[in-house]
Each structure stands twice: as structure tokens, then as C-alpha cells.
Write an enzyme that holds these catalytic residues in place. Structure first.
Site, PDB file in Angstrom:
ATOM      1  N   HIS A   1      66.063  45.123  62.598  1.00  0.00           N
ATOM      2  CA  HIS A   1      66.496  44.289  61.478  1.00  0.00           C
ATOM      3  C   HIS A   1      67.593  44.964  60.670  1.00  0.00           C
ATOM      4  CE1 HIS A   1      62.325  42.768  62.238  1.00  0.00           C
ATOM      5  NE2 HIS A   1      62.999  41.641  62.233  1.00  0.00           N
TER       6      HIS A   1
ATOM      7  N   ARG B   1      69.083  35.809  57.504  1.00  0.00           N
ATOM      8  CA  ARG B   1      68.663  35.187  58.762  1.00  0.00           C
ATOM      9  C   ARG B   1      68.019  33.823  58.496  1.00  0.00           C
ATOM     10  NH1 ARG B   1      68.614  33.786  64.018  1.00  0.00           N
ATOM     11  NH2 ARG B   1      66.624  34.016  65.059  1.00  0.00           N
TER      12      ARG B   1
ATOM     13  N   TRP C   1      56.610  28.190  64.862  1.00  0.00           N
ATOM     14  CA  TRP C   1      58.000  28.242  64.419  1.00  0.00           C
ATOM     15  C   TRP C   1      58.707  26.899  64.574  1.00  0.00           C
ATOM     16  CZ3 TRP C   1      59.890  33.739  66.261  1.00  0.00           C
ATOM     17  CH2 TRP C   1      59.159  34.705  65.553  1.00  0.00           C
TER      18      TRP C   1
END
Length: 767
Positions: free
Chosen positions: A704, A524, A570
Site C-alpha cells: 500500500h 484508492r 465487494w
């Protein structure tokens, strides 16, 4: 001569090559041999980049197919028995630990994954047994990759996660009671064996990362440092010389634990330059200082003049032979190279430095302090010009934003009524059942979505065509949620590329890249936007899609926003303005969006703050409390403009919030959803201890992993949660958004989740 050093380099490659290879392997499109060959190619490419930049000390074993801590778990024989019993080949076992495995009769979930200190990178948590033993892999990755570089003519410094950090960052497995640090006596011989193998392979130095030294450590953990490194030092010439590396904070509070008999100590002088004198005073008489003066966590050009001054201060006290110029941390947290950015405004691009460029900065600083500034005059003059251009640019300051900030009053931070009044109105208007089910926001981003978005970006389809495509995707997602019988819908976010980038692209004050990818976990990658100036919202950002979703939905539709702290954390934030100022600007922009969503008929609005915990200063004290004060205010500022009947949700990654629960409660969100499926349900006890009155949705399964949890597994999780939460408080949802999953596994998992919720709904309704 002052040497230059890099603590670690990004793994993914210039075009996210590692991501593409690992995902192709998982999909069965390439062989394991092909995957390993691509990994080797990338390692060689990255070593050569650093060598070409003039870096003297190049790291090895910083590369990982998934995560560097996970590599140590496997190489140290610390894999839990539920994985080893299936006798998977080493590569598949490695990926099973990171992302779970549900194939050929093997069904195991992944290990817990949490944030690496206060970064957005995730590591896999060592999970240990009461009867834990350790055994070194006969072909340790650190040795294999050192020899690989050596064969290519490059001498590297292997990187290891230190024994104390490895244990301190671990946890006992479920049902186990072992204190990880108590396993140090068993683990240390494995390090000794590995270090001997590295010396035999030709390694002269080794970087041992002990970043937990920046924490407030338990007494037993802190006391372990000196005897541990004295024991390693007693091996003398049998092992490489040890460079003890710390980063992400200062170590002054643990300075008495710093070993005196290591070859070198690395400290982060970007995050905490003021620790320099204290650290120098604590070094052994021959110990070298590795000075981290090039930022491994952000993308701004290094102020070379300032960095050189810091290094010169160290040289004056230690001499040139006892100082190394280095990055503050691994460059893992930065994009690969600025050279890939062909569309950036040249003015703004001149302010940036990515991993490849930072390698050159390290080399330039080392040359400047070794040979004198005249040896790099052209580089220093160009750097000074860039630093000055950014400082004086009109693009960084917006007087209208500052004026609005000056008019904020205390009322801006408060909802109209307290929670009991709000929830009564919300129950009346929304009509939700016991154990309401929902998802966290995103649904799978299919290949077709990415293709259409790419076509629209390139101008190959019109805005009208793209809008029709997005509306069709929303229709499909709403229909699927109807079929699943969820209670609160989401529109699925098909129009969004990333939960921060999407908003950044619609806000003034941001800049965007095309190739500046950074690894978040496993394969990711994220492409963080960059805050370059004051932030404001020129127009609504999400209202059109949410309003359309409401118009075709039979049940409440949840509007989805990313909160101010997560938008900031982020992104690559400005380093010339305090983060509290940037967060407040984001909060005002989001406040306008929340009010507009409510006006459009969206009466459930989720403002996600998964990065709130990540932003928490690593040590308790005034800095942490100050952060929590402005972070909570920013969230409340963003959501408090709505009516009592509008339900405000928020989502948090990871449930490690016991030490700042008062701030979680102070957010005053009507519903919290938290990532919890990998954590012990006992962590929810804090909600009981603090008499938390509002609603909460602890995640019931891990998103995930592609693994589909059974209905019974989810029932078991709900049963555990009900030991700590009241039925009327509990929402049922996945751990996180479903963007990275496939549709088949998503539908199967949500079907089991809804059925489990209905089972408990019936059970408690009939009581």
C-alpha cells in the site's frame, strides 16, 4: 418537528476529485495549497448538497484527505516518534503515516491499515507507546471545518471518533506492551479541550462515534463508557450537546453500558431494527433517539413505507421532539450520486439510491412523520412503485440457477485426496524449490493500459487490436518475472479493471455503473458491481489470457480468480435474498472456471478471499458460525473440482484471524498467502498452536506504500516467520497485489524479496 440527519458524506466528489488532487500532489504536479483549496471546495460542495436536499443536521469533520482516524491520530498528538523526528510539514507527515515516506533522506513505512469493522473501507490503526502522551493540535481540524461551514452560512454537527473507540481500535507499537484502554485517563482531557473549543466556535451539538459498542467488549472497555461520558457531561454548557453514535450492529448486549446523560443516542435500525424497543427503554428521560433507517452501506432505494413505520413506532413512545431520522451510518460507503449514471438500464436504475439521493430520502421521511404522509404523497407513491417493480421483475430470478443449486451434493465440497497426498503430487509436477517466491496476482496498471482499455470500451480500437495489446503486456510481465527469477509466475492481469468488477461483467445477474466509485482507502476507489438477480457464468472469463501466459512461460503460471465471498462482499449484494444463496451461485460459476483453467494447462490456481474476514459477523455466536459454515462451503465448492496435482492457493487480507482460525483451516487450500507485513509475526503462532499442516506465504512487505523495503528488512521478516513456521511450509511473497504501484518501485522491491528468499534457500539447503 422531527429533524433529519446524515452521519457522514462521501469525500471523493462526483468525479473522484479528491483522488485526482491527492495523487497529483504526491506526484508533485500541484502544490499543497492547491490540494487544500480543492479539499475545501469539495467540503463546501458536499455541505450544500445536503442543505439543498433538506437535511436539517449536516456533518462536518467527516471529510479527510486520507482517513478520519488518521486525522485524530495527528490532531491528538499520537504520532509515533519515528515520524515526528523528521519534522515533516503536517500534511506530509499525515500522508507518511498513511502511505509511508521515502524521500529527501526520510525513510519511514506507513502505519498498519485494517478494515473498518465489516466494511470494505480501511482505517489507519492508532499505534501507541508505553509512555504515550497526547496533545491537542492548536488548530484542530474539527474546529477549522466547523468554522469553514459556518462562514458559508451552514451550521454543522462536528463528527469525532469517540475516545473509547479510538483506543479500542488501536494497538501498542512494536516492542510496546501498553493496553490502549489504559491510556483513557490521559486521552480524555484532550477530548474535553477539543469539545470546549468546538462550543466556543459555536457548535451546539457534536456527534461522537462509538461504534465499538456493537462488539463483544472486554470488561474494562465496557466499564469505561459510563464514567467517561459522565465526566464529559459534568462540563455542562461548556461543551456541545453529545450525540453518541453507534452503527453496523445492535447494542443490546452492551445496553447496560449506554450513558444516560448524553443528548442523543444513534442506533442502526437497518442492520438491526429489532433493537429499537430495548434501546428506547434504556434511554435517559430526556435523551433523543437518532433512528438510522436509511441504509448507509448499500445502494437500494429505501422502502419509505417501512422506514416511516419504524420511526412512527419510536415517536409513539418518545414523542416527535425526541426522535431524529438519520442514515444508518455514514454514507461514506455509498457512491456519490445516481445522476452520473447515464448508461444504466432505466428499469434497474429505478431501484437504486446513492448518497445524494439518500440525503433526500432522509428529508422525506422526516417530513412525512412531522407533517403527515400527505405532505410527501408524490414521493411515497413513486417509491412504492419502484419497490414493487423490483420485487416483481423477471430479471431477479433464473430457474436454471436454482435448479443447479438444488443438485449440489456433499461430494461437491471435497478434493479427491487429503493434503499430504496432494502436496506430494504437486511437488513432483511443479518442482518448486524451498522458500518459493511468487506475487499475489496483479502487476502495475500503467497509464497506457488504462488508455487502451478506455479506447476499447469506447469502440475506438477493435477487439483484435486490444487483444494484441494485452498479449504484449503479458509478454512483458512474464519477461520481467524471468529476469527477477521468481518461481511461480502470474500473467499480471492487464486486462482487468478490478478484481471483482471484471468477473461481475462476465457473469449474468450483475449490473454495472460508470461513476459509482466508493473509497476503499486513501485515494484508492473501487466501483462495486451490483448483484440484481440470480448469478451464472455464460462463458469462460479468464481462460484465454491464462492459457496464453502458460504458452510463453518457462515456470509454473498461476491462474487468478476472485473467490465467491469476496465477489459478494465487494459488490453491492441483493437485500432480498440471503447472502449465502448469492455466494453459492458465485461458487458454482467459479467452479466451472477453475475446471476450465486446469483443462487449459494452468496447474496453480489462486482463488482470492481477502474479504472473508471482513464478512465475519462482528460478534461471536450462532450468526458467526453460520456465516463461516456457508462461506467455507462456498470456497470449497468453487475449487474442489480439480485433480490432486493442481495446487490451489488463496489470499487473505490482514492476519486478524485467530478467532476463526478453524474456518481458515477448513478451507483446505494448499497454499495460503496473508497480508502480514504490518503485523507482529507473533500472530503466526496460531499456525503452530493449531498444527497447521499446509503451506503459507505471510506477506514480507507492504504494497500500500510506494516505499521500497531493503533486502535486510525482508530477511528480518523471514527470520521472524521462521520462529513460527517450518521452512518447507513458507512461501515468500508481497502483502497483496501490485496493481496500484509503479514499475520502478515494484522491480526494486521484488529484487530484494527474491534475493532474501535465495539467501534462506541456500542457508537451509546447505544444512
Amino acid at each position: 418537528m422531527v429533524q433529519s440527519s446524515i452521519l457522514g458524506f462521501p469525500r471523493m466528489g462526483v468525479n473522484r476529485d479528491l483522488k485526482k488532487a491527492t495523487e497529483a500532489y504526491w506526484a508533485g504536479k500541484i502544490s499543497q495549497a492547491d490540494l487544500l483549496a480543492e479539499a475545501k471546495r469539495l467540503r463546501l460542495e458536499h455541505w450544500n448538497i445536503q442543505k439543498k436536499a433538506g437535511v436539517d443536521i449536516i456533518p462536518s469533520n467527516d471529510f479527510a484527505l486520507y482517513d478520519q482516524v488518521l486525522t485524530h491520530i495527528q490532531d491528538f498528538g499520537a504520532v509515533p516518534p519515528r515520524y515526528t523526528e523528521h519534522k515533516l510539514n503536517p500534511v506530509d507527515e499525515y500522508f507518511a503515516l498513511g502511505r509511508g515516506h521515502q524521500k529527501d533522506g526520510v525513510d519511514v513505512p506507513s502505519l498498519e491499515m485494517v478494515k473498518w469493522f465489516d466494511s470494505n473501507y480501511h482505517y489507519v490503526k492508532p499505534t501507541l507507546q508505553d509512555n504515550q502522551t497526547f496533545k491537542l493540535n492548536p488548530n484542530p481540524k474539527a474546529v477549522v471545518e466547523f468554522l469553514e461551514a459556518k462562514e458559508a452560512g451552514i451550521t454543522t454537527r462536528p463528527v469525532l471518533v469517540g475516545p473509547i473507540s479510538f483506543l479500542a481500535l488501536g494497538k501498542p507499537d512494536r516492542g510496546q506492551t501498553v493496553a490502549p484502554i489504559d491510556l483513557l485517563e490521559k486521552l480524555l482531557p484532550i477530548y474535553e479541550e477539543l469539545l470546549i473549543k468546538l462550543k466556543e466556535a459555536g457548535a451546539e451539538t457534536v456527534q461522537i462515534d462509538e461504534p465499538v459498542l456493537v462488539f463483544d467488549l472486554p470488561a474494562k472497555t465496557k466499564a469505561a463508557f459510563k464514567p467517561t461520558y459522565e465526566k464529559l457531561a459534568s462540563l455542562g454548557d461548556k461543551i456541545p450537546k453529545i450525540v453518541l453514535a453507534t452503527y453496523f450492529g445492535d447494542i443490546v448486549h452492551n445496553i447496560d453500558a449506554l450513558p444516560k446523560d448524553v443528548y442523543a443516542v444513534h442506533v442502526d435500525l437497518v442492520r438491526n431494527p429489532e433493537q429499537l424497543d430495548t434501546v428506547i427503554a434504556a434511554l435517559g428521560p430526556k435523551t433523543i433517539l437518532s433512528a438510522g433507517v436509511v441504509d448507509g452501506r448499500n445502494i437500494w432505494k429505501t422502502n419509505l413505507k417501512r422506514a416511516i413505520e419504524i420511526v412512527e413506532t419510536a415517536i409513539q413512545k418518545l414523542g416527535k421532539d425526541r426522535v431524529i431520522v438519520a442514515t444508518s451510518s455514514s454514507l461514506l460507503h455509498t457512491p456519490h450520486t445516481l445522476a452520473s449514471e447515464k448508461k444504466l438500464d432505466p428499469e434497474i436504475a429505478d431501484w437504486f439510491s446513492f448518497a445524494v439521493e439518500k440525503a433526500s430520502e432522509v428529508a422525506v421521511i422526516a417530513k412525512a412523520v412531522t407533517e403527515g404522509p400527505a405532505a410527501v404523497r408524490a414521493e411515497l407513491e413513486a417509491n412504492a412503485k419502484s419497490i414493487q417493480a423490483r420485487a416483481s421483475s423477471s430479471r431477479t430470478n433464473d430457474p436454471k440457477v436454482k435448479e443447479r443449486q438444488s443438485k449440489i451434493t456433499p461430494d461437491f465440497y471435497n478434493r479427491k485426496s487429503e493434503f499430504p497426498i496432494r502436496i506430494a503430487q504437486q511437488q513432483k509436477s511443479l518442482g518448486l524449490p524451498l522458500f518459493p517466491t511468487t506475487t499475489i496476482g496483479s502487476f502495475p496498471q500503467t497509464k497506457e493500459i488504462r488508455i487502451q482499455r478506455n479506447k476499447f470500451t469506447k469502440g475506438e480500437i477493435t477487439a483484435e487490436q486490444y487483444e494484441k495489446f494485452i498479449e504484449k503486456e503479458i509478454q512483458d510481465v512474464v519477461k520481467i518475472q524471468e529476469e527477477l527469477d521468481l518461481d511461480v509466475y502470474v500473467h499480471g492481469e492487464p486486462e482487468r479493471n478490478d478484481m471483482v468488477q471484471y468477473f461481475g461483467e462476465r457473469l449474468d445477474g450483475y449490473a454495472f455503473t460508470t461513476h459509482a466509485w466508493v473509497q476503499s482507502y486513501g485515494s484508492r476507489c473501487v466501483r462495486p458491481p451490483i448483484v440484481v438477480g440470480d448469478i451464472s457464468r455464460p462463458a469462460p472469463m479468464t481462460v484465454k489470457e491464462s492459457k496464453y501466459a502458460v504458452s510463453i512461460s518457462k515456470k509454473p503460471m498461476k491462474g487468478m480468480l476472485t473467490g465467491p465471498i469476496t465477489c459478494l462482499r465487494w459488490s453491492f449484494p441483493r437485500d432480498d435474498v440471503h447472502q449465502s444463496v448469492q455466494a453459492e451461485q458465485l461458487a458454482l460459476a467459479l467452479r466451472d472456471e477453475v475446471v476450465d483453467l486446469e483443462s487449459a494447462g494452468v496447474f496453480v490456481i489462486q482463488v482470492d478471499e481477502p474479504a472473508l474476514r471482513e464478512g465475519l459477523p462482528l460478534r461471536a455466536g450462532k450468526e458467526r458460525e453460520a456465516y463461516l459454515d456457508w462461506a467455507v462451503k462456498s470456497f470449497r465448492l468453487s475449487v474442489s473440482g480439480v485433480q490432486d496435482s493442481t495446487q490451489i492457493h488463496s489470499h487473505f487480507c490482514y492476519s486478524e484471524f485467530q478467532d476463526f482460525f478453524h474456518a481458515i483451516a477448513a478451507l483446505d487450500a494448499d497454499v495460503l498467502s496473508i497480508e502480514n507485513s504490518k503485523s507482529d509475526a507473533k500472530l503466526l503462532k496460531v499456525f503452530v498452536d493449531e498444527a497447521y499442516p499446509r503451506h503459507i506465504g505471510p506477506g514480507v512487505y507492504d504494497i500500500h506504500s510506494p516505499r521500497v523495503p531493503s533486502e535486510q528488512e525482508i530477511k528480518d521478516r523471514i527470520e521472524e516467520m521462521l520462529q513460527f513456521l517450518k521452512p518447507e511450509q513458507l512461501w515468500i511473497d508481497p502483502d497483496c497485489g501490485l496493481k496500484t504501484r509503479q514499475w520502478a518501485e515494484t522491480k526494486a522491491a521484488l529484487t530484494n524479496m527474491v534475493n532474501a528468499a535465495k539467501f534462506y534457500r541456500q542457508k537451509y539447503t546447505s544444512k
